[in-house]
Design a protein around this motif. Structure first.
Motif, PDB file in Angstrom:
ATOM      1  N   GLY A 231       0.815  -1.213   0.000  1.00  0.00           N
ATOM      2  CA  GLY A 231       0.000   0.000   0.000  1.00  0.00           C
ATOM      3  C   GLY A 231       0.846   1.259   0.000  1.00  0.00           C
ATOM      4  O   GLY A 231       2.072   1.194  -0.104  1.00  0.00           O
ATOM      5  N   PRO A 232       0.193   2.412   0.139  1.00  0.00           N
ATOM      6  CA  PRO A 232       0.940   3.655   0.307  1.00  0.00           C
ATOM      7  C   PRO A 232       1.572   3.649   1.704  1.00  0.00           C
ATOM      8  O   PRO A 232       1.110   2.923   2.582  1.00  0.00           O
ATOM      9  CB  PRO A 232      -0.146   4.722   0.210  1.00  0.00           C
ATOM     10  N   GLU A 233       2.602   4.452   1.923  1.00  0.00           N
ATOM     11  CA  GLU A 233       3.236   4.496   3.245  1.00  0.00           C
ATOM     12  C   GLU A 233       2.205   4.873   4.296  1.00  0.00           C
ATOM     13  O   GLU A 233       1.452   5.835   4.122  1.00  0.00           O
ATOM     14  CB  GLU A 233       4.348   5.540   3.258  1.00  0.00           C
ATOM     15  N   GLY A 234       2.208   4.115   5.379  1.00  0.00           N
ATOM     16  CA  GLY A 234       1.249   4.397   6.443  1.00  0.00           C
ATOM     17  C   GLY A 234       1.167   3.209   7.365  1.00  0.00           C
ATOM     18  O   GLY A 234       1.862   2.201   7.175  1.00  0.00           O
ATOM     19  N   GLY A 235       0.323   3.329   8.390  1.00  0.00           N
ATOM     20  CA  GLY A 235       0.191   2.229   9.334  1.00  0.00           C
ATOM     21  C   GLY A 235      -1.224   2.099   9.844  1.00  0.00           C
ATOM     22  O   GLY A 235      -2.103   2.873   9.466  1.00  0.00           O
ATOM     23  N   PHE A 236      -1.426   1.093  10.693  1.00  0.00           N
ATOM     24  CA  PHE A 236      -2.747   0.933  11.310  1.00  0.00           C
ATOM     25  C   PHE A 236      -2.634   0.350  12.701  1.00  0.00           C
ATOM     26  O   PHE A 236      -1.587  -0.167  13.098  1.00  0.00           O
ATOM     27  CB  PHE A 236      -3.696   0.119  10.432  1.00  0.00           C
ATOM     28  N   ILE A 237      -3.730   0.459  13.440  1.00  0.00           N
ATOM     29  CA  ILE A 237      -3.857  -0.227  14.723  1.00  0.00           C
ATOM     30  C   ILE A 237      -5.178  -0.987  14.669  1.00  0.00           C
ATOM     31  O   ILE A 237      -6.212  -0.411  14.316  1.00  0.00           O
ATOM     32  CB  ILE A 237      -3.872   0.774  15.896  1.00  0.00           C
ATOM     33  N   LEU A 238      -5.125  -2.275  15.000  1.00  0.00           N
ATOM     34  CA  LEU A 238      -6.318  -3.110  14.990  1.00  0.00           C
ATOM     35  C   LEU A 238      -6.532  -3.679  16.395  1.00  0.00           C
ATOM     36  O   LEU A 238      -5.563  -4.024  17.071  1.00  0.00           O
ATOM     37  CB  LEU A 238      -6.151  -4.275  14.009  1.00  0.00           C
ATOM     38  N   ALA A 239      -7.789  -3.756  16.797  1.00  0.00           N
ATOM     39  CA  ALA A 239      -8.058  -4.267  18.137  1.00  0.00           C
ATOM     40  C   ALA A 239      -9.427  -4.902  18.222  1.00  0.00           C
ATOM     41  O   ALA A 239     -10.246  -4.775  17.298  1.00  0.00           O
ATOM     42  CB  ALA A 239      -7.942  -3.132  19.151  1.00  0.00           C
ATOM     43  N   LYS A 240      -9.645  -5.583  19.347  1.00  0.00           N
ATOM     44  CA  LYS A 240     -10.943  -6.190  19.596  1.00  0.00           C
ATOM     45  C   LYS A 240     -11.662  -5.490  20.741  1.00  0.00           C
ATOM     46  O   LYS A 240     -12.864  -5.340  20.740  1.00  0.00           O
ATOM     47  CB  LYS A 240     -10.763  -7.684  19.932  1.00  0.00           C
ATOM     48  N   ASP A 241     -10.899  -5.059  21.743  1.00  0.00           N
ATOM     49  CA  ASP A 241     -11.502  -4.475  22.938  1.00  0.00           C
ATOM     50  C   ASP A 241     -11.613  -2.956  22.809  1.00  0.00           C
ATOM     51  O   ASP A 241     -10.598  -2.263  22.672  1.00  0.00           O
ATOM     52  CB  ASP A 241     -10.645  -4.843  24.158  1.00  0.00           C
ATOM     53  N   PRO A 242     -12.841  -2.417  22.866  1.00  0.00           N
ATOM     54  CA  PRO A 242     -13.037  -0.983  22.655  1.00  0.00           C
ATOM     55  C   PRO A 242     -12.295  -0.106  23.667  1.00  0.00           C
ATOM     56  O   PRO A 242     -11.800   0.963  23.303  1.00  0.00           O
ATOM     57  CB  PRO A 242     -14.551  -0.789  22.817  1.00  0.00           C
ATOM     58  N   LYS A 243     -12.172  -0.573  24.910  1.00  0.00           N
ATOM     59  CA  LYS A 243     -11.506   0.255  25.936  1.00  0.00           C
ATOM     60  C   LYS A 243     -10.031   0.446  25.606  1.00  0.00           C
ATOM     61  O   LYS A 243      -9.488   1.543  25.684  1.00  0.00           O
ATOM     62  CB  LYS A 243     -11.641  -0.412  27.320  1.00  0.00           C
ATOM     63  N   LEU A 244      -9.409  -0.662  25.265  1.00  0.00           N
ATOM     64  CA  LEU A 244      -7.987  -0.640  24.930  1.00  0.00           C
ATOM     65  C   LEU A 244      -7.775   0.190  23.656  1.00  0.00           C
ATOM     66  O   LEU A 244      -6.864   1.020  23.563  1.00  0.00           O
ATOM     67  CB  LEU A 244      -7.543  -2.088  24.695  1.00  0.00           C
ATOM     68  N   PHE A 245      -8.633  -0.047  22.695  1.00  0.00           N
ATOM     69  CA  PHE A 245      -8.571   0.659  21.416  1.00  0.00           C
ATOM     70  C   PHE A 245      -8.682   2.164  21.626  1.00  0.00           C
ATOM     71  O   PHE A 245      -7.952   2.953  21.039  1.00  0.00           O
ATOM     72  CB  PHE A 245      -9.724   0.151  20.538  1.00  0.00           C
ATOM     73  N   LYS A 246      -9.579   2.552  22.523  1.00  0.00           N
ATOM     74  CA  LYS A 246      -9.783   3.987  22.786  1.00  0.00           C
ATOM     75  C   LYS A 246      -8.564   4.601  23.472  1.00  0.00           C
ATOM     76  O   LYS A 246      -8.122   5.688  23.124  1.00  0.00           O
ATOM     77  CB  LYS A 246     -11.037   4.192  23.641  1.00  0.00           C
ATOM     78  N   ARG A 247      -8.013   3.862  24.445  1.00  0.00           N
ATOM     79  CA  ARG A 247      -6.838   4.402  25.150  1.00  0.00           C
ATOM     80  C   ARG A 247      -5.680   4.655  24.191  1.00  0.00           C
ATOM     81  O   ARG A 247      -4.994   5.685  24.266  1.00  0.00           O
ATOM     82  CB  ARG A 247      -6.399   3.420  26.240  1.00  0.00           C
ATOM     83  N   ILE A 248      -5.468   3.727  23.286  1.00  0.00           N
ATOM     84  CA  ILE A 248      -4.376   3.879  22.317  1.00  0.00           C
ATOM     85  C   ILE A 248      -4.707   4.992  21.324  1.00  0.00           C
ATOM     86  O   ILE A 248      -3.869   5.843  21.019  1.00  0.00           O
ATOM     87  CB  ILE A 248      -4.112   2.536  21.591  1.00  0.00           C
ATOM     88  N   GLY A 249      -5.937   5.005  20.861  1.00  0.00           N
ATOM     89  CA  GLY A 249      -6.361   6.032  19.902  1.00  0.00           C
ATOM     90  C   GLY A 249      -6.286   7.433  20.486  1.00  0.00           C
ATOM     91  O   GLY A 249      -5.938   8.396  19.792  1.00  0.00           O
ATOM     92  N   ASP A 250      -6.598   7.542  21.777  1.00  0.00           N
ATOM     93  CA  ASP A 250      -6.561   8.857  22.424  1.00  0.00           C
ATOM     94  C   ASP A 250      -5.140   9.401  22.521  1.00  0.00           C
ATOM     95  O   ASP A 250      -4.929  10.612  22.529  1.00  0.00           O
ATOM     96  CB  ASP A 250      -7.193   8.785  23.828  1.00  0.00           C
ATOM     97  N   ILE A 251      -4.168   8.494  22.628  1.00  0.00           N
ATOM     98  CA  ILE A 251      -2.768   8.934  22.618  1.00  0.00           C
ATOM     99  C   ILE A 251      -2.328   9.259  21.195  1.00  0.00           C
ATOM    100  O   ILE A 251      -1.657  10.247  20.925  1.00  0.00           O
ATOM    101  CB  ILE A 251      -1.850   7.838  23.219  1.00  0.00           C
TER     102      ILE A 251
END
Ligand code: PLP
Length: 407
Positions: A231-251
């Protein structure tokens, strides 16, 4: 200093011609199709799409009606391909996706395990400790490795002894799947977060030719989308648990990323569709080529790592080149002959890393891997000049200029 567009064009052409004449075996690189690259040129550049984690519908900027729709459509596509309930596409690279994961999961003073640079770890957190404020708050231990695999027994006793909060699997030199299932039972019981840095193998996971870490049990998966995933240069974060996902996304946003480079989205969507259609065939051929190259180099007398285990289950092989003066010297010697691969980035000066993603897309198969292996022999064991071999590599490479497995 550039004075005109012509000068910019000239240098770009030089770069393109040079790289087209090289055999690119750098495992962290790939070629995006011209279709994917074409989608990089859109009016989504210079636009902002900031949003707060878990509430992408509330965009901070005005004018985001279709930007929101665009991002949601790509998220859904990524979620389907990677079997991920939650998808964050804001990381502008693999590294930053990992940094967000670390900062979003650890409390001050907590311990994390990652793979050491000398075992081909990426050096996600280690280098952060250069900053004194992180030295005070993040503690690291290296995941025990032996014979290019995680030492499971040692890791298990280390987990009980040291009680980490976060374990990050995945490296830049992964040859085989890691023991996620085996460790998952323990991390779940002990309340440890298990993450996978899948930067190198995302294309293989998308193609279904490598075990999907999320399905195997990691809590978080993150990484780059421009290595085996073309793909084009870039990254992603994938998760199952919304709480954990939110904490990482908020940072992630807005401490690490504000503009998340929306121009990547159409190209990423196109690359996802390519992988949906061709991913399996692509991934299978990449791995076949890596094994064929391992075997061919082995037969020519090179010390290919894991020869007793079929060389690899990924897109890369490692070759111990100590006898030729170490990997740093060897990688430069190969570069002079237009053969590009990686040294170990200043670690043990022992192994070169050779990847088959790009050459596979350019149309090479098992037969061509024999020729590639011969080039290594000519450079490292023969007495032809590097400029002569470079010319031969150029002639060979120029007949593989397509981009297979793409639109
Ligand atoms: C390449 C790599 C990264 C960094 O990704 P970028 O997209 O270059 O930021 C992180 N982790 C691993 C294991 C890598 O190989």
């Amino acid at each position: 200093m550039f004075r005109s567009l012509t000068e910019i064009d000239d240098l770009l052409k030089k770069h393109n011609d040079y790289r087209d004449s090289c055999l690119n075996l750098i495992a962290s690189e790939n070629c995006a199709s011209s279709t994917v690259r074409g989608y990089l040129n859109t009016k989504l550049s210079n636009r902002y799409g900031c949003y707060e984690s878990m509430h992408p519908e509330n965009r901070e900027y005005t004018g985001n009606k279709f930007i929101h729709q665009f991002e949601m459509e790509v998220q859904e596509l990524v979620g389907e391909i990677f079997k991920a309930p939650l998808v964050d596409l804001r990381p502008i690279g693999g590294h930053i996706s990992g940094v967000a994961t670390v900062l979003g999961t650890l409390q001050p003073g907590e311990l994390l395990f990652e793979i050491h640079l000398k075992d081909w770890g990426h050096g996600l957190v280690g280098p952060m400790l250069e900053a004194p404020q992180f030295r005070e708050t993040i503690r690291i231990e290296s995941i025990p490795y032996s014979d290019h695999m995680i030492d499971l027994d040692k890791l298990i006793s280390m987990i009980y002894e040291k009680k980490p909060r976060l374990i990050i699997f995945g490296s830049s030199g992964m040859l085989f799947p890691e023991p996620i299932k085996e460790i998952k039972a323990i991390t779940e019981k002990e309340g440890i977060i298990l993450a996978m840095d899948s930067s190198h193998i995302n294309g293989l996971i998308a193609g279904g030719v490598f075990p999907n870490p999320l399905e195997e049990g990691v809590d978080i998966m993150f990484g780059s989308l421009h290595k085996t995933f073309p793909g084009p240069e870039g990254g992603f974060i994938l998760a199952k648990d919304p709480k954990l996902f939110k904490r990482i996304g908020d940072i992630m946003s807005s401490a690490l990323v504000t503009s998340h480079h929306l121009y990547r989205l159409p190209a990423l969507a196109a690359a996802m569709l390519e992988m949906k259609q061709f991913g399996k065939a692509y991934g299978e051929q990449v791995i076949k080529n890596a094994r064929a190259l391992g075997k061919a180099m082995d037969e020519l007398g090179f010390k290919v790592v894991a020869a007793d285990r079929g060389y690899t289950s990924t897109h890369l092989i490692l070759v111990d080149v100590t006898e030729f003066g170490g990997c740093k010297k060897v990688a430069r010697q190969l570069e002079a002959a237009n053969v590009l691969c990686s040294d170990d980035f200043g670690q043990l000066d022992k192994e070169i890393r050779i990847g088959t993603a790009e050459v596979t897309r350019r149309g090479m198969k098992e037969t061509e891997m024999k020729t590639v292996a011969e080039f290594f022999k000519r450079v490292l064991m023969g007495n032809e000049s590097s400029s002569f071999i470079a010319q031969k590599v150029k002639e060979f490479s120029s007949s593989y200029s397509h981009c297979d497995f793409g639109f």
